[in-house]
Design an enzyme around this catalytic site. Structure first.
Site, PDB file in Angstrom:
ATOM      1  N   GLU C 114      62.472  42.706  58.990  1.00  0.00           N
ATOM      2  CA  GLU C 114      61.539  43.206  57.978  1.00  0.00           C
ATOM      3  C   GLU C 114      60.906  44.466  58.543  1.00  0.00           C
ATOM      4  OE1 GLU C 114      60.251  42.719  54.802  1.00  0.00           O
ATOM      5  OE2 GLU C 114      59.106  44.470  55.452  1.00  0.00           O
ATOM      6  N   HIS C 132      56.971  30.749  36.837  1.00  0.00           N
ATOM      7  CA  HIS C 132      57.206  30.989  35.411  1.00  0.00           C
ATOM      8  C   HIS C 132      57.853  29.796  34.712  1.00  0.00           C
ATOM      9  CE1 HIS C 132      56.225  35.311  34.955  1.00  0.00           C
ATOM     10  NE2 HIS C 132      56.273  35.251  36.278  1.00  0.00           N
ATOM     11  N   VAL C 253      66.122  48.687  58.894  1.00  0.00           N
ATOM     12  CA  VAL C 253      67.550  49.010  58.947  1.00  0.00           C
ATOM     13  C   VAL C 253      67.708  50.493  58.659  1.00  0.00           C
ATOM     14  CG1 VAL C 253      69.760  48.667  57.801  1.00  0.00           C
ATOM     15  CG2 VAL C 253      68.308  46.695  58.346  1.00  0.00           C
ATOM     16  N   ARG C 398      57.929  47.159  41.373  1.00  0.00           N
ATOM     17  CA  ARG C 398      58.938  46.123  41.147  1.00  0.00           C
ATOM     18  C   ARG C 398      60.336  46.720  41.291  1.00  0.00           C
ATOM     19  NH1 ARG C 398      55.569  46.408  36.612  1.00  0.00           N
ATOM     20  NH2 ARG C 398      54.086  44.697  36.364  1.00  0.00           N
ATOM     21  N   ILE C 423      65.666  41.945  42.532  1.00  0.00           N
ATOM     22  CA  ILE C 423      64.829  40.781  42.226  1.00  0.00           C
ATOM     23  C   ILE C 423      63.401  41.241  41.948  1.00  0.00           C
ATOM     24  CG2 ILE C 423      64.128  38.467  42.951  1.00  0.00           C
ATOM     25  CD1 ILE C 423      67.172  38.792  43.039  1.00  0.00           C
ATOM     26  N   CYS C 491      34.277  34.138  58.072  1.00  0.00           N
ATOM     27  CA  CYS C 491      34.253  34.834  56.783  1.00  0.00           C
ATOM     28  C   CYS C 491      33.343  34.035  55.861  1.00  0.00           C
ATOM     29  CB  CYS C 491      35.658  34.935  56.197  1.00  0.00           C
ATOM     30  SG  CYS C 491      35.675  35.396  54.456  1.00  0.00           S
ATOM     31  N   CYS C 493      32.127  34.794  52.798  1.00  0.00           N
ATOM     32  CA  CYS C 493      32.392  34.766  51.350  1.00  0.00           C
ATOM     33  C   CYS C 493      33.424  33.685  51.010  1.00  0.00           C
ATOM     34  CB  CYS C 493      32.892  36.113  50.857  1.00  0.00           C
ATOM     35  SG  CYS C 493      31.778  37.479  51.201  1.00  0.00           S
ATOM     36  N   CYS C 528      32.636  40.489  49.717  1.00  0.00           N
ATOM     37  CA  CYS C 528      32.209  41.585  50.602  1.00  0.00           C
ATOM     38  C   CYS C 528      33.403  42.302  51.203  1.00  0.00           C
ATOM     39  CB  CYS C 528      31.225  41.112  51.666  1.00  0.00           C
ATOM     40  SG  CYS C 528      31.976  40.587  53.222  1.00  0.00           S
TER      41      CYS C 528
END
Lengths: 118, 414, 574
Positions: C114, C132, C253, C398, C423, C491, C493, C528
């Site tokens: 990646e 979906h 790559v 997308r 995709i 954290c 919040c 925040c």
């Protein structure tokens, strides 16, 4: 000339007039404004707040300030000098870490108790 | 029987002062602090100017806090729990607080609650800044934490959005530590911070202040590469054709503080949309009996001295015995806000302290206080500016059913 | 084979006579130059011939425009040089990660590379996290096939991977009285795809959604659900890692080398890798990878969307998914995604997205106009939607093809190349199902050389980071007693503890940046936006990873949060 007094948060708008008799100041709400105005037009001074490095990992820098005012033009020199100062013990708020900094007659004091977690 | 007469949530300047005042009056008091040290945001406020009113000295924020911390630590009537975070509050005849800490989940009961949990900063995205999401865009408080507590510099070439005090202070601070501050941008036509800070933080270091200009977009993928600034009109709309790209690696936003009242809201305590804090009476008691609000969660102060003062008022009241209240609404006109917004007629002192901000900059202004239309108090002001909060003591003793009105008038300064 | 002449004719008829049409790899290639991007898109759409062509290869140049090169991490080493995995997956989005997990069920070596600093950085985090129901998909399409299978797989995956899902269902509102008349047709279509559907009276809607502006009833699809898409991606990848797969972050790559009809090696910024099979799961760059591999028979035209995130205080707007009914035009010229209002699994309201075609693949910047468009459109749905509740907003692109269809195939031209390309929505839902087929292709190819067996000790389970806040008080207390770090809130919040943050840093795929930690445990995601916790987390990362504060990054290398220690530098301020 017009000046804003920076002695306290009131930020009085001062009218400063140079006369033969000296400097005349109006617009001040307290007498500290007069001293400020006279100094500001002759030899401006500032207090300086910054930090110094420490030897403690959990408290990497400690806050400091001048315990009086220093000539404004000396700020860069004092800042440069403070790069070399290291707090190597757990100072208390008010402790002097550096006396008479650069011969200004003013000390650098720590402004926090360093015996706490960072 | 509750564990404590008063539980103070938050160990910053407001909480410290409230706890001291309550404990001085004999109340068993607990401070719950979520961080590992007392002092709240003052821990990172190394600049001076604190305590001029209260101590007649120009202390740094740390020193100001230290004076209270020392007293709190020495006070036999105050307990402190650090790194403890309130996750829930339930109300019956007393308050049951659930908190988490390294000790586990604890419940603590309190007769009175004092909220002193401060405020948070508005973020870049909350003022409609668009573009990418690189490193180098941060609030002034984050920058202050990095520089003053961790000893690291968050950027080399900085643009500051917002001329509030924290933004101005950070402009100076970053400059002192070697960063280059390219300019301070303010969408409004007047600066938001105190004039003295404009002088000693910007003028002293030749940092330009650009009014009626804001940051519209940011560029850069990994680290910030540039910002787009743009002029705005008095309706805060962008003026086409005034865009300018400024290469920089840091954008510091100082665009306002928002009182944090999520806990108060969980108790359904009504908030004043003007202050974004709870409605309170002169004792800083909210509309919920036994719940007080002080400091920046009540309304955003510009001087810590007044934070301490109001917190002490609340602390003292919370130490007293509970009594039913007779609340009277105060009508107001010409203010950005006025605190308190209510009067408890049953606990009135000869003089009541009010804090206010004018809705707009005014010259030769007058504050008139009327009871049933009759002026009972009047005060003149040379200058009033919204960023500068005023404090005034007003002798008031209205009766139930009477109408109390605060009215601010005076020439508007454009 | 595509009918080149016919397509040429169509283009000419539409005023694009200067475009050259040719056949390439069984697809239709367009070349030439146009001065409007909209025209280039139009040509691409006109050249679609799903029956006879493998796809549109739209190489029409936009006058005066050079797309920005792919962002490559500023990392150059030989960390993976000379490695010989059985399968190399290109792309660490949800598709790549799902494939990695599926492949790790076999006794083969799997690497996933990646180019970003973390998984799920592009499309897989920049979406609304919907599982979906499949209603707006064409019957018999590839999309609907994988969507329906994926939707089912989610129930098991959620349990195995310890990632919560919630089948909250989706309300689709009629915007005018006549739309009701279409209901029987929608039902018929839904039946074909085996989608549960029911009619919803306005009264029920009003009880469910306050402040609704449309007053004509709607439909409810119980099959729709929500998931945190990046958490699911990370979970899939972590499970794969647990079963022996290797995830290589910051690894891009750069080139793919072939001998005849086989790939022999893949050049990355971190060395040359010699895989037996290469899987293209490169999302927005899937056609670029296809080109390098030698089988580019489609084109990705990035379609940008913007979403706004609302404060949890606004959660009362809906407890499920709200959208409006829209009939698609048969020409499909304007491919607009309707967008809607989604309450995420974490209780925030998401508003959007819109759909804007852009020639830049990695343009994830937002604009004022775009945010306004999204907001205004959904404010048309309910009066409860307030601008002041927005805490932040984001954009993503997308990976749309001109066929608006998924490509899930074994390349007929390059023998050891497998593609999961193009995709986009409903990619999150479809990913687990796509992974099954891609894995079958890989096993097929590898089986030519040796026997591929299922891994005997494959462990389908993976434990997520405990969300301390959601535990009942007694359990929470017990956990803190075991590890006090779970009691300390960093954290405020989102009420995330130090223990959870340390868990993220120490995870099988370590989260060592501010944003990666944010995606794992939500620290900094609240109102925040990290104002209080980011300096503390910076320090935790430094301490835990043995880094200096100056090395801690917001995202990947090059996004360092601090530039120097104070007192050591002078950038000309004083």
């Amino acid at each position: 000339m017009r000046l804003v007094c920076i002695v306290c948060p009131n930020s009085c708008l001062l009218e400063v007039e140079k006369t033969d008799a000296g400097v005349k100041v109006t617009g001040n709400k307290c007498k500290r404004g007069i001293t400020f105005a006279i100094e500001e037009v002759t030899a401006p001074k500032r207090s300086l707040t910054t930090t110094v490095r420490t030897v403690f990992e959990n408290f990497p820098v400690a806050p400091v300030r001048t315990n009086g005012e220093i000539p404004k033009e000396k700020i860069p020199a004092v800042m440069a000098y403070l790069k070399t100062v290291v707090a190597d013990k757990r100072y208390k708020a008010g402790d002097v870490i550096c006396g008479n900094v650069l011969d200004t007659g003013v000390d650098i004091i720590i402004t926090i108790d360093m015996d706490q977690e960072g | 029987m509750a564990d404590y007469k008063a539980v103070v949530i938050g160990g910053g300047p407001a909480g410290l002062a409230a706890a001291l005042a309550a404990a001085d009056k004999g109340a068993g008091t607990l401070i719950i602090e979520r961080e590992n040290r007392l002092g709240g945001i003052l821990k990172q406020c190394i600049h001076d100017g604190f305590g001029v009113i209260r101590f007649g000295e120009k202390l740094s924020g740390c020193e100001y806090a230290q004076r209270f911390i020392d007293k709190v630590k020495a006070h036999p009537g105050i307990e402190v729990r650090l790194l403890t975070f309130v996750i829930d509050i339930k109300k019956s005849d007393i308050f049951t607080i659930t908190a988490t800490s390294s000790r586990g989940i604890e419940t603590i009961t309190a007769e009175n609650l004092i909220f002193a949990n401060g405020c948070r900063e508005r973020t870049a995205r909350q003022v409609n800044i668009h573009g990418t999401r690189p490193a180098g865009v941060m609030t002034a408080g984050v920058a202050q934490n990095y520089v003053n507590l961790q000893g690291v510099l968050p950027g080399k070439r900085c643009v500051i959005l917002g001329s509030g005090d924290i933004g101005l202070i950070m402009a100076r601070r970053l400059t002192l530590e070697g960063a280059r501050v390219l300019g301070v941008y303010e969408a409004k036509s007047t600066p938001s911070g105190l004039t003295r800070n404009i002088v000693q933080c910007l003028h002293d270091f030749d940092i330009p202040l650009h009014l009626s200009k804001t940051v519209k977009r940011v560029f850069g993928h990994g680290r910030l590469e540039a910002v787009e600034v743009c002029s705005v009109n008095d309706k805060m709309e962008y003026i086409d054709g005034t865009e300018e790209i400024i290469p920089c690696d840091t954008l510091i936003v100082s665009v306002g503080l928002i009182p944090e009242n999520e806990l108060a809201e969980s108790l359904n305590i009504p908030l004043d949309p003007r202050t974004r804090g709870p409605f309170v009476d002169q004792n800083m008691m909210t509309l919920e009996d036994g719940v007080y609000s002080v400091g920046n969660c009540l309304h955003v102060h510009d001087l810590v001295d007044y934070v301490s003062e109001t917190a002490e008022t609340a602390g003292r009241a919370a130490a007293g015995s509970k009594a039913p209240r007779e609340l009277l609404d105060i009508e107001q006109e010409g203010f950005l806000y006025l605190v308190p917004q209510k009067l408890d007629l049953d606990s009135l002192a000869p003089e009541t302290v009010f804090y206010f901000r004018t809705a707009m900059p005014r010259e030769a202004a007058t504050l008139d206080v009327t009871v049933d239309g009759e002026v009972v108090f009047s005060k003149k002001y040379q200058n009033l500016k919204p960023p500068e909060m005023e404090r005034v003591e007003v002798p008031l003793s209205p009766k139930k059913g009477q109408t109390v009105k605060f009215f601010l008038s005076g020439r508007e300064v454009k | 084979m595509p009918d080149i002449k016919k397509i040429q004719k169509i283009l000419k008829k539409n005023g694009f006579g200067n475009i050259t049409v040719s056949e390439m790899l069984g697809g239709v290639r367009l070349t030439g130059e146009l001065s409007s991007y909209e025209d280039i898109l139009e040509c691409g759409r006109l050249a679609v011939d799903k029956k006879n062509s493998r796809g549109v290869i739209n190489d029409i140049k936009l006058t005066g425009f050079t797309p920005k090169p792919m962002r490559v991490p500023p990392v150059n080493d030989l960390a993976y040089d000379g490695r010989r995995p059985d399968v190399l997956i290109v792309g660490g989005g949800i598709v790549g990660s799902a494939i990695a997990r599926e492949l790790s069920k076999y006794d083969i070596s799997v690497m996933l590379c990646e180019k970003e600093y973390d998984l799920a950085v592009a499309q897989s985090s920049r979406n609304d996290g919907m599982i979906h129901a499949g209603i707006d998909l064409k019957p018999n399409s590839i999309k609907v096939k994988y969507n329906m299978r994926g939707n089912k797989l989610y129930n098991t995956l959620s349990k195995e991977l310890d990632v919560p899902i919630s089948k909250v269902g989706q309300y689709v509102l009629f915007t005018s009285p006549w739309q009701k008349l279409v209901y029987p047709f929608v039902v018929a279509r839904a039946r074909k795809n085996d989608i549960p559907i029911r009619y919803v009276k306005q009264k029920e809607l009003d009880a469910k959604v306050p402040g609704l502006k449309f007053r004509h009833g709607g439909m409810f699809f119980a099959g729709a659900g929500i998931v945190c898409p990046y958490l699911m991606t990370v979970a899939l990848a972590e499970c794969a890692v647990k079963n022996g797969a290797e995830v290589c972050l910051n690894t891009a790559v750069l080139d793919i080398e072939r001998e005849g009809d086989r790939i022999v090696s893949v050049t990355t910024n971190r060395g040359r890798i010699y895989p037996k099979v290469v899987v293209n799961a490169a999302g927005i760059f899937s056609d670029v990878i296809a080109e390098k591999a030698g089988d580019r028979h489609f084109t990705i035209h990035p379609r940008k969307g913007v979403e706004a995130i609302l404060d949890k205080k606004a959660a009362g707007i809906t407890d499920s998914v709200l959208g409006r009914f829209a009939l698609k035009t048969s020409t499909g010229k304007q491919h607009t995604k309707g967008g809607g209002i989604v309450r995420t699994i974490d209780g925030n309201i998401l508003v959007g997205p819109n759909a804007i075609e852009t020639p830049e693949r990695e343009d994830d910047s937002t604009t004022c106009e775009s945010l306004n468009e999204v907001l205004h459109k959904q404010q048309g749905l309910t009066s409860e939607l307030k601008r002041s509740d927005i805490i932040t907003y984001f954009a993503g692109t997308r990976a749309a093809t001109y066929e608006e269809e998924f490509i899930v195939e074994k390349s007929p031209y390059v023998k050891n190349f497998v593609q999961a390309a193009g995709i986009q929505s409903p990619g999150i839902t479809a990913a687990p199902a796509i992974a099954e087929d891609i894995t079958a292709f890989c096993v097929q190819i590898l089986s030519e050389g040796r026997k591929v067996e299922p891994k005997k000790n494959f462990d389908p389970y993976r434990k997520g980071i405990t969300r301390v806040k959601e535990l009942p008080p007694e359990e929470r207390d017990a956990l803190i007693k075991k590890n006090p770090d779970y009691g300390i809130i960093i954290c405020r919040c989102e009420e995330v503890s130090k223990g959870e943050i340390l868990d993220a840093i120490r995870a099988p795929i370590p989260a060592t940046t501010i944003d990666a930690i944010k995606r794992r445990v939500r620290a900094g995601m609240g109102r925040c936006q990290g104002g209080f916790c980011s300096p503390i987390i910076t320090r935790l990362i430094a301490e835990e990873c043995g880094k200096s504060l100056l090395e801690v990054c917001k995202k990947g290398p090059g996004s360092e949060l601090n530039v120097a220690y104070t007192k050591e530098v002078d950038y000309g301020g004083l």
